[in-house]
Scaffold this active site. Structure first.
Site, PDB file in Angstrom:
ATOM      1  N   HIS A  52       0.832  -1.202   0.000  1.00  0.00           N
ATOM      2  CA  HIS A  52       0.000   0.000   0.000  1.00  0.00           C
ATOM      3  C   HIS A  52       0.866   1.250   0.000  1.00  0.00           C
ATOM      4  CE1 HIS A  52      -4.381  -0.910   1.044  1.00  0.00           C
ATOM      5  NE2 HIS A  52      -3.838  -2.071   0.739  1.00  0.00           N
ATOM      6  N   GLU A  96      -6.301  -0.181  -6.197  1.00  0.00           N
ATOM      7  CA  GLU A  96      -7.321   0.709  -5.657  1.00  0.00           C
ATOM      8  C   GLU A  96      -6.877   2.154  -5.872  1.00  0.00           C
ATOM      9  OE1 GLU A  96      -5.527  -1.147  -3.252  1.00  0.00           O
ATOM     10  OE2 GLU A  96      -6.762  -2.966  -3.260  1.00  0.00           O
TER      11      GLU A  96
END
Length: 321
Positions: A38, A106
């Site tokens: 991330h 994402e």
């Protein structure tokens, strides 16, 4: 035989904690490691986001376990040629014990360079081209590529493992699962969706299909639920929100719709060994041949040790380690 591994959550723990957890996990009898990739955590309460490739370098020196990224998006934030080099170096440092898990990503992590976040169809198209670019670079030749989404100009990776890593592809819907079946060396998910698993296996029988999930080990179930809701209520968001919301602030706003009761109804929390054994067995019996588990909250060390003493031996039907 199902393999049980430990899931390193880069959203919730810093790099030193992650390496410490990996060492404890190996000592406890976990057989492999997953690690998330991330740029941002899902919310500010989680509070961490170390660069995954730096952590993997440390893991290579700290443990002898296989490491899989779960998952890297090689399409927007980082060019696939750079991901190819990072993964090749990781595989060398881990002496072949590395698998590249990839997914379509994402907006939370990928929008940071200012590029437009594409539709799901375009994201999957980009992912397929990116994986092809990565595999070509792993062949060790000079690569020139002029594709629909990527350009590679006379690039060559010099530091390569003896064998290229497996590429496992994430799938949370029919389109992504079909892509995993078509191009992946395996399938990655966090959803116990037997229909999608069957869809993958119908076109890719014999390839690995690992699943990851989270539990909230704590002295009491009530405290575990509190930590799960405080840190991971975002996991209760429906549909495609996890793919399209752009910042932790937006996730925090959306997660206000998730109640503590909803979290309590879905999370495994507390210290009851039977609950944690059932969590692992459900995923193994659903047909996943690798099950990875991550902690939520401040009791990671306690969770790892308890799994080593009681949970893993119980689920394996063997004597504790």
């Amino acid at each position: 035989m199902t393999r049980y591994g430990y899931f390193l959550s880069t959203e919730e723990y810093g790099p030193h904690e992650l390496v410490e957890q990996a060492v404890l996990a190996e000592e406890a009898g976990f057989e492999a490691l997953w690690i998330s990739d991330h740029f941002h955590p899902w919310n500010d309460e989680q509070g961490q986001s170390p660069f995954v490739w730096s952590v993997i370098g440390a893991l290579a020196r700290a443990t002898s376990l296989e490491v899989t990224t779960a998952v890297t998006c090689p399409t927007v934030r980082i060019h696939p040629a750079v991901v190819a080099q990072a993964a090749a170096t990781s595989a060398v440092m881990l002496e072949g014990r590395f698998r590249l898990g990839v997914g379509s990503g994402e907006a939370l992590n990928e929008h940071v360079t200012g590029q437009v976040w594409p539709s799901v169809e375009v994201r999957l198209e980009m992912l397929e081209e990116a994986v092809a670019v990565i595999r070509r670079l792993w062949e060790g030749d000079v690569v020139n590529h002029r594709g629909r989404h990527y350009t590679v100009d006379t690039a060559r990776i010099y530091t390569l493992p003896e064998r290229p890593p497996q590429v496992l592809v994430s799938g949370f819907g029919p389109q992504a699962t079909d892509l995993a079946s078509r191009i992946g060396d395996g399938y990655v998910t966090t959803s116990v969706d037997t229909d999608l698993l069957s869809r993958f296996k119908a076109g890719a029988g014999g390839r690995p299909a690992p699943i990851g999930g989270k539990v909230a080990w704590a002295p009491t179930r009530e405290e575990g639920v509190q930590h799960a809701h405080r840190l991971w209520s975002t996991s209760g968001l429906p549909g495609e929100l996890a793919q399209v919301l752009p910042s932790p602030r937006h996730f925090e706003q959306a997660a206000q719709l998730v109640t503590p009761e909803q979290t309590a109804a879905t999370v495994v929390a507390g210290p009851r060994v039977e609950d944690h054994v059932a969590f692992l067995r459900e995923r193994a019996e659903a047909g996943f041949d690798e099950v990875f588990v991550a902690p939520m909250g401040p009791y990671a060390r306690e969770m790892i040790r308890a799994y080593g003493r009681e949970v893993l031996p119980a689920v394996r039907g063997s004597v504790g380690r």
